[in-house]
Design a protein around this motif. Structure first.
Motif, PDB file in Angstrom:
ATOM      1  N   GLY A   2       0.825  -1.198   0.000  1.00  0.00           N
ATOM      2  CA  GLY A   2       0.000   0.000   0.000  1.00  0.00           C
ATOM      3  C   GLY A   2       0.867   1.258   0.000  1.00  0.00           C
ATOM      4  N   PRO A   3       0.219   2.428   0.011  1.00  0.00           N
ATOM      5  CA  PRO A   3       0.964   3.693  -0.024  1.00  0.00           C
ATOM      6  C   PRO A   3       1.797   3.906   1.240  1.00  0.00           C
ATOM      7  CG  PRO A   3      -1.379   4.073   0.365  1.00  0.00           C
ATOM      8  CD  PRO A   3      -1.241   2.618   0.069  1.00  0.00           C
ATOM      9  N   ILE A   4       2.706   4.900   1.191  1.00  0.00           N
ATOM     10  CA  ILE A   4       3.681   5.089   2.274  1.00  0.00           C
ATOM     11  C   ILE A   4       3.004   5.411   3.613  1.00  0.00           C
ATOM     12  CG2 ILE A   4       5.695   6.476   3.028  1.00  0.00           C
ATOM     13  CD1 ILE A   4       6.223   4.660   0.554  1.00  0.00           C
ATOM     14  N   ASP A   5       1.869   6.124   3.580  1.00  0.00           N
ATOM     15  CA  ASP A   5       1.250   6.452   4.873  1.00  0.00           C
ATOM     16  C   ASP A   5       0.558   5.245   5.505  1.00  0.00           C
ATOM     17  OD1 ASP A   5      -0.932   6.386   3.186  1.00  0.00           O
ATOM     18  OD2 ASP A   5      -1.864   8.209   3.993  1.00  0.00           O
ATOM     19  N   LYS A   6       0.433   4.159   4.777  1.00  0.00           N
ATOM     20  CA  LYS A   6      -0.004   2.894   5.386  1.00  0.00           C
ATOM     21  C   LYS A   6       1.277   2.225   5.903  1.00  0.00           C
ATOM     22  CE  LYS A   6      -4.438   2.818   4.312  1.00  0.00           C
ATOM     23  NZ  LYS A   6      -5.403   3.147   5.328  1.00  0.00           N
ATOM     24  N   GLN A   7       1.674   2.608   7.121  1.00  0.00           N
ATOM     25  CA  GLN A   7       2.995   2.179   7.606  1.00  0.00           C
ATOM     26  C   GLN A   7       3.057   0.688   7.944  1.00  0.00           C
ATOM     27  OE1 GLN A   7       5.713   5.067   9.169  1.00  0.00           O
ATOM     28  NE2 GLN A   7       3.972   6.159  10.030  1.00  0.00           N
ATOM     29  N   ARG A   8       1.928   0.007   7.897  1.00  0.00           N
ATOM     30  CA  ARG A   8       1.920  -1.447   8.023  1.00  0.00           C
ATOM     31  C   ARG A   8       2.993  -2.091   7.128  1.00  0.00           C
ATOM     32  NH1 ARG A   8      -0.856  -6.501   8.998  1.00  0.00           N
ATOM     33  NH2 ARG A   8       0.421  -7.986   7.873  1.00  0.00           N
ATOM     34  N   TRP A   9       3.195  -1.465   5.945  1.00  0.00           N
ATOM     35  CA  TRP A   9       4.085  -2.087   4.959  1.00  0.00           C
ATOM     36  C   TRP A   9       5.560  -1.818   5.220  1.00  0.00           C
ATOM     37  CZ3 TRP A   9       1.451  -5.785   3.146  1.00  0.00           C
ATOM     38  CH2 TRP A   9       0.076  -5.647   2.986  1.00  0.00           C
ATOM     39  N   SER A  10       5.877  -1.098   6.317  1.00  0.00           N
ATOM     40  CA  SER A  10       7.296  -0.828   6.621  1.00  0.00           C
ATOM     41  C   SER A  10       8.067  -2.140   6.814  1.00  0.00           C
ATOM     42  CB  SER A  10       7.426   0.055   7.870  1.00  0.00           C
ATOM     43  OG  SER A  10       6.809  -0.562   8.973  1.00  0.00           O
ATOM     44  N   TYR A  11       7.429  -3.117   7.448  1.00  0.00           N
ATOM     45  CA  TYR A  11       8.076  -4.419   7.694  1.00  0.00           C
ATOM     46  C   TYR A  11       8.323  -5.149   6.377  1.00  0.00           C
ATOM     47  CZ  TYR A  11       7.915  -9.438   9.174  1.00  0.00           C
ATOM     48  OH  TYR A  11       8.128 -10.790   9.364  1.00  0.00           O
ATOM     49  N   ALA A  12       7.248  -5.282   5.569  1.00  0.00           N
ATOM     50  CA  ALA A  12       7.358  -6.034   4.318  1.00  0.00           C
ATOM     51  C   ALA A  12       8.396  -5.399   3.400  1.00  0.00           C
ATOM     52  CB  ALA A  12       5.996  -6.070   3.624  1.00  0.00           C
ATOM     53  N   CYS A  13       8.407  -4.061   3.377  1.00  0.00           N
ATOM     54  CA  CYS A  13       9.303  -3.354   2.478  1.00  0.00           C
ATOM     55  C   CYS A  13      10.761  -3.518   2.938  1.00  0.00           C
ATOM     56  CB  CYS A  13       8.881  -1.886   2.462  1.00  0.00           C
ATOM     57  SG  CYS A  13       9.611  -0.971   1.159  1.00  0.00           S
ATOM     58  N   ALA A  14      10.978  -3.443   4.261  1.00  0.00           N
ATOM     59  CA  ALA A  14      12.335  -3.632   4.800  1.00  0.00           C
ATOM     60  C   ALA A  14      12.804  -5.069   4.547  1.00  0.00           C
ATOM     61  CB  ALA A  14      12.352  -3.329   6.302  1.00  0.00           C
ATOM     62  N   TYR A  64      -2.594   1.159   9.698  1.00  0.00           N
ATOM     63  CA  TYR A  64      -2.673  -0.295   9.544  1.00  0.00           C
ATOM     64  C   TYR A  64      -3.295  -0.615   8.184  1.00  0.00           C
ATOM     65  CZ  TYR A  64      -3.675  -5.222  10.371  1.00  0.00           C
ATOM     66  OH  TYR A  64      -3.718  -6.591  10.270  1.00  0.00           O
ATOM     67  N   ASP A  65      -2.875  -1.717   7.616  1.00  0.00           N
ATOM     68  CA  ASP A  65      -3.447  -2.237   6.379  1.00  0.00           C
ATOM     69  C   ASP A  65      -3.268  -3.741   6.492  1.00  0.00           C
ATOM     70  OD1 ASP A  65      -4.570  -2.280   3.880  1.00  0.00           O
ATOM     71  OD2 ASP A  65      -2.967  -1.200   2.864  1.00  0.00           O
ATOM     72  N   ASP A  66      -3.798  -4.534   5.556  1.00  0.00           N
ATOM     73  CA  ASP A  66      -3.700  -5.977   5.762  1.00  0.00           C
ATOM     74  C   ASP A  66      -3.410  -6.711   4.463  1.00  0.00           C
ATOM     75  OD1 ASP A  66      -3.685  -8.280   7.231  1.00  0.00           O
ATOM     76  OD2 ASP A  66      -5.767  -8.149   7.891  1.00  0.00           O
ATOM     77  N   SER A  67      -2.789  -7.881   4.590  1.00  0.00           N
ATOM     78  CA  SER A  67      -2.683  -8.823   3.471  1.00  0.00           C
ATOM     79  C   SER A  67      -4.016  -9.549   3.422  1.00  0.00           C
ATOM     80  CB  SER A  67      -1.601  -9.864   3.738  1.00  0.00           C
ATOM     81  OG  SER A  67      -0.361  -9.275   4.005  1.00  0.00           O
ATOM     82  N   ASP A  68      -4.607  -9.618   2.243  1.00  0.00           N
ATOM     83  CA  ASP A  68      -5.933 -10.261   2.151  1.00  0.00           C
ATOM     84  C   ASP A  68      -5.858 -11.773   2.226  1.00  0.00           C
ATOM     85  OD1 ASP A  68      -4.626  -9.533  -0.417  1.00  0.00           O
ATOM     86  OD2 ASP A  68      -6.201 -10.759  -1.309  1.00  0.00           O
TER      87      ASP A  68
END
Ligand code: NAD
Ligand code: UDP
Length: 381
Positions: free
Chosen positions: A169-181, A328-332
């Protein structure tokens, strides 16, 4: 009798540096290494709580396991320990979703920046590396962006190591900080392999669960801490509170029993010629449920191991913003393609979800119910 690998070769004794080896997965790898192999474990972690039962000096394997309490962010002993080992397994991470949007800097440092020296020392000293990535690097499925009728085609949701894109998701959905790192670390390892010959294996766990996962808030972890779903639901069951379904619990996961998972890791350790240079999905595609279905199964399993009737246990819907906060955001959905691990290591998961939940909830009840009863009966100030 000497142990042999999948190609009939005698397995040499290895010194294995396990960074983050004192955590949930690390503790199960250590148990297997001590009970079933002659390998030596050099365990590096900030805490030994989950492996203390293996460190008693009177145990028969005492000469094969050592614990080094250190933080890899700031300890020069790390390179010496990697140099002294034949293989490094890197498990160290912040890996609880509640941290990804609330502590994004710690999450990015832990999963990317802190892994850089580990990778560098392995490359420079010509040491093999088994690195723990995550199924979350795939992010959302292609299907989640398509109209309902297209989502049924497996090509839109099955995740393949060498084909699937990583969709965050977009940068402000910081949920993805882990996946991206984690993705950046995978790319760094792959680049070290391509340019400098690093011998690597990348493991992508799909919701491995079982005894010793995370913590029960207020018992062996902070009372305001939010662990992963198994421990969140266990905590509610132990306290007789409703299990919280984030956004209705519609996301789906495939759950893999930790003991099955560790068999796959052991095959990677003992078959370097089959595992080096590969990224492996490690999951159980047959154990897919929605989070709501997981809650229902856990209620049933808990009723079997405790005196609590299932009819007294319930679920409640909560919004992700109330539960995790902003960002927060989620993997479906996360279904692993199993082609590569089946072909290279002949590994298959064995334990169905109901059986693994029975074993795990027996453990949770045995380990925590008394402590929770004591806590609940304490007069509040
Ligand atoms: P865990 O939190 O139980 O284990 C991680 C361990 O790393 C902890 O013991 C922690 O103390 C240690 N650690 C963290 N930072 C450290 C540092 N700076 N120095 C020393 N030690 C440090 O988690 P786990 O479930 O055992 O996961 C292990 C690995 O597998 C992680 O990399 C995680 O991202 C990955 N993973 C696990 C799952 C799963 O299903 N359990 C799913 C996807 C990915
Ligand atoms: N979840 C939930 N209730 C909880 C904890 C988690 O509904 O008390 C959901 C969460 O939103 C996600 C799924 O359960 O959809 C799995 O969460 P987990 O923390 O285990 O990690 P993830 O699989 O997302 O990495």
């Amino acid at each position: 009798m000497a142990r042999v690998n999948l190609d009939g070769q005698t397995i040499p004794m290895l010194a294995i540096c396990m960074i983050g080896g004192g955590g949930f997965i690390g503790s199960h790898i250590c148990e297997k290494l001590m009970a079933e192999t002659n390998h030596k474990a050099i365990v590096v972690d900030v805490s030994s709580d989950k492996i203390n039962h293996l460190l008693d000096r009177s145990l028969p394997w005492a000469h094969r396991i050592e614990f080094h309490q250190l933080n890899i962010k700031s300890d020069s002993r790390l390179e010496t320990l990697i140099k002294a080992s034949d293989l490094t397994i890197n498990l160290a991470a912040i890996c609880t979703p509640a941290d990804y949007n609330t502590r994004p800097l710690d999450t990015i440092f832990s999963n990317f920046i802190d892994a850089i020296p580990v990778i560098k020392y392995c490359t420079e000293n010509n040491k093999r590396l088994i690195h723990f990535s995550t199924c979350e690097v795939y992010g959302k499925t292609i299907g989640s962006f398509l109209p309902e009728e297209f989502r049924k085609d497996p090509k839109y949701f099955i995740l393949k190591e060498d084909e699937s894109p990583c969709i965050f998701g977009p940068i402000d959905k910081q949920r993805w900080s882990y996946a991206c790192a984690k993705q950046m670390t995978d790319r760094l390892i792959y680049a070290e392999h391509a340019e400098n010959g690093l011998k690597f294996t990348i493991v992508r766990p799909y919701n491995w669960i079982g005894p010793r996962m995370d913590f029960i808030p207020g018992v062996d972890g902070p009372s305001d801490g939010v662990p992963r779903v198994l421990a969140c639901f266990s905590n509610s069951l132990l306290r007789g509170e409703p299990l919280k379904l984030v956004d209705g619990g519609k996301s789906k996961r495939t759950f893999l029993y930790i003991k099955d998972a560790i068999d796959a890791v052991a095959l990677m350790i003992d078959n370097p010629e089959r595992a080096n240079g590969y990224i492996f999905n490690v999951g159980n595609p047959d154990n897919e449920v929605s989070v709501k279905e997981l809650a229902e199964l856990m209620i049933k399993a808990y009723a079997k191991v405790s005196d609590v009737p299932a009819s007294s246990l319930s679920t409640v819907n909560v919004t992700s913003e109330d539960f995790y906060g902003k960002g927060y955001d989620d993997s479906d959905r996360r279904i692993p393609d199993m082609t590569i691990i089946t072909r290279q290591l002949a590994w298959k998961p064995r334990t169905p979800l109901d059986k693994l939940l029975d074993v795990t909830l027996q453990y949770q009840h045995r380990t925590y119910s008394r402590a929770i009863e004591r806590e609940i009966s304490k007069p509040s100030n």
